[in-house]
Design a protein around this motif. Structure first.
Motif, PDB file in Angstrom:
ATOM      1  N   ASP A   1      -5.675  -1.051  -4.886  1.00 13.66           N
ATOM      2  CA  ASP A   1      -5.084  -1.571  -3.653  1.00 13.66           C
ATOM      3  C   ASP A   1      -6.012  -2.608  -3.023  1.00 13.66           C
ATOM      4  O   ASP A   1      -6.976  -2.252  -2.355  1.00 13.66           O
ATOM      5  N   GLU A   2      -5.719  -3.858  -3.246  1.00  5.65           N
ATOM      6  CA  GLU A   2      -6.558  -4.953  -2.758  1.00  5.65           C
ATOM      7  C   GLU A   2      -8.038  -4.626  -2.922  1.00  5.65           C
ATOM      8  O   GLU A   2      -8.799  -4.684  -1.966  1.00  5.65           O
TER       9      GLU A   2
ATOM     10  N   SER B   1       0.835  -1.206   0.000  1.00  9.60           N
ATOM     11  CA  SER B   1       0.000   0.000   0.000  1.00  9.60           C
ATOM     12  C   SER B   1       0.864   1.247   0.000  1.00  9.60           C
ATOM     13  O   SER B   1       0.551   2.226  -0.676  1.00  9.60           O
TER      14      SER B   1
HETATM   15 MG    MG Z   1      -2.239  -2.693   2.185  1.00 13.20          MG
END
Ligand code: MG
Ligand code: ADP
Lengths: 263, 259
Positions: free
Chosen positions: A165-166, A54
């Motif tokens: 991000d995910e 991240s």
């Molecule tokens: Mg993360």
């Protein structure tokens, strides 16, 4: 509305180092990251929780700046967030008090031609399959539908770079696969340079042309695995399974018998 | 199925509460009749009710209520209005908030009643000082809840604002303010009920009308029945205000209703 003219920007990450100051201790999160992502490519970054995925994505987005090194998009140094870089977070981050329509329109600049805005929002609502839910509030939508709203909001500016991000981590398996396919479909149409951060090996292989493997403490790039699969990709092909094993091995080293991973 | 069961249980509990209330009233009446309770101090339900009916009939009760309500509304709008404005400013500016914190710390514990002597000196014994006491009462909850509401804006949404290159004004009007609305509403609810409970205090200042005046007047005349009518009105109207505010909240905060 033809968006085929959209092409991605080249992402250059050179000698990036990032540490966080926690109290008086400093935590080295990213150590000398070097990466070049071709314009219009789609890559996955995979790594365990806390390895700095991240953080790296936030640096590319301009939400934070590196302590050393630099990140450039088409040779322009990233210093702050830009509408040209779309970010899709793990949580959908919708405005809970606004409708689907308004949430998607929020992606556009405030001063935007009204008629054009109506047209664009309608187009993107259709693109993500949310017709009929224009007036629904986020609280009235399922997690998958909320994610669709967020996707439309991110794409409505035609970003040249898309950072994820995910994004599907919190969704059930079917919705997740469904949305993975949709994002790949949109990417194929628009060819924005796309970086997907994930901890899901299947997702990384299914979506990325390359799988970048990170390891933690400090975060470094351990390996880059090329994904060469016949299109459209199948999650159950032999080739896919081979790649999956390769990535597993990268993660856990080679000191365990194969049978252990292939559960 | 479960929800139905729960609402059924709630119904039973509500009925129980009412039965207890009625029980207390019946006991009060019987004890008064039998001379167990001193009715010159505690009166009794029938006397209170008689007084109530009489005051409804000659319209004196409604006049007192209107007098109090108009003071409360004025005080609320002034106090809560200033509290809201100041709360927004302090919530948005970290620096100003740090400066203001000292003053908030010193001034907030002072109960509205303590300001009365100063207010009489400064503003006289007219409406102004009464309204000001109420305004002070409703100022604090509004101020603090607004600051809290503004400051507790979801960091993730603030970051979204950055990613979408929103300017400060857009961030304030489209992210911070709507996020703060539930807290502001909580502040308003507390402010108005505080304003209402301050009315008795405010009407200690040479009032000639109002429910608070009524209670003190009854004490001076040793008329417990009248006093209880006043006290009951304070309670009932307080509940009513709360119900109205809750309805309003449901309407205004439709998106915030966890169901
Ligand atoms: Mg993360
Ligand atoms: N703003 C921050 N301040 C301090 N530490 C942080 C901050 N952001 C991330 N970290 C730390 O950096 C490490 C990497 O975090 P992150 O990039 O979120 O990992 P990942 O996304 O790979 O799970 C973690 O140890 C995390 O606690």
């Amino acid at each position: 509305m033809g968006n085929n003219d959209i092409s991605g920007k080249r992402i250059n990450i050179s000698h990036v180092r990032k540490e966080f100051q926690i109290e008086k201790e400093s935590l080295l999160v990213l150590k000398d990251i070097n990466l070049e992502i071709e314009p219009g490519d789609i890559v996955s970054i995979i790594g365990g929780s806390g390895c700095g995925k991240s953080t790296l994505l936030r640096l590319i987005a301009g939400l934070d700046s590196p302590n050393e090194g630099e990140i450039a998009l088409d040779n322009t140094k990233v210093t702050k967030p830009s509408l040209d870089v779309g970010v899709l977070f793990q949580e959908s981050r919708l405005l809970p008090w606004e409708s689907t329509w308004k949430n998607i329109a929020f992606g556009l600049p405030e001063k935007f031609d009204k008629e054009k805005k109506n047209e664009l929002v309608a187009h993107y609502i259709k693109l993500v399959g949310l017709e009929g839910f224009e007036r629904a509030l986020p609280g009235q939508l399922s997690g998958g539908m909320q994610k669709r709203v967020a996707i439309a909001r991110t794409l409505i500016n035609n970003p040249h770079v898309l950072l994820l991000d995910e994004p599907f981590g919190a969704l059930d398996a079917f919705t997740r696969m469904n949305l993975q396919e949709e994002v790949v479909r949109i990417w194929k149409e628009q060819r924005m340079t796309t970086v997907l951060v994930t901890h899901d090996i299947d997702e990384a292989i299914f979506m990325g042309n390359k799988v970048i493997i990170m390891s933690a403490k400090p975060g470094i790039i351990k390996d880059v695995i090329k994904v060469e699969l016949p299109e459209p990709r199948s999650r159950v092909s032999v080739e896919f399974e081979e790649l999956r094993m390769k990535v597993y091995k990268e993660f856990f080293g080679d000191d365990r018998p194969m049978e252990d991973y292939a559960i | 199925m479960n929800i139905k069961k729960k609402s059924y249980e709630n119904l039973i509990l509500n009925i129980t509460a009412w039965v207890i209330l009625i029980g207390i009233i019946v006991f009060w009446q019987l004890a008064g009749d039998k001379g167990i309770l001193n009715t010159t101090i505690l009166s009794k339900p029938t006397l209170i009710f008689e007084r109530f009916v009489k005051m409804v009939g000659d319209k004196s009760l409604i006049n007192h209520i209107i007098a109090s309500l108009s003071r409360v509304l004025k005080g609320f709008f002034i106090g809560a209005g200033i509290g809201l404005l100041l709360g927004l400013i302090l919530g948005l500016s970290k620096r100003l908030e740090v400066i203001a914190n000292l003053f908030i710390g010193i001034l907030r514990p002072i109960p509205p009643i303590a300001w009365i002597p100063l207010l009489i000196l400064a503003l006289g014994i007219g409406e102004q000082s009464k309204v000001t006491v109420i305004a002070i009462g409703s100022f604090w909850p509004m101020l603090l809840d607004t600051i809290h509401g503004v400051k507790s804006t979801d960091k993730a949404l603030m970051e979204l604002g950055r990613v979408l290159e929103k300017d400060r004004r857009t961030v304030i009007t489209k992210i911070i303010l709507p996020s703060a609305v539930p807290a502001i509403f909580t502040g308003a609810r507390q402010a108005i009920s505080r304003a209402w409970s301050c009315v008795v205090t405010a009407e200690m200042i040479a009032a000639s009308r109002g429910v608070g005046f009524l209670i003190q007047y009854a004490r001076e005349l040793s008329q417990p029945a009248l006093m209880f009518v006043g006290v009951a009105m304070i309670g009932l109207i307080g509940v009513l205000i709360d119900i109205i505010m809750m309805r309003l909240e449901k309407r205004l905060l439709y998106w915030n209703m966890t169901d």
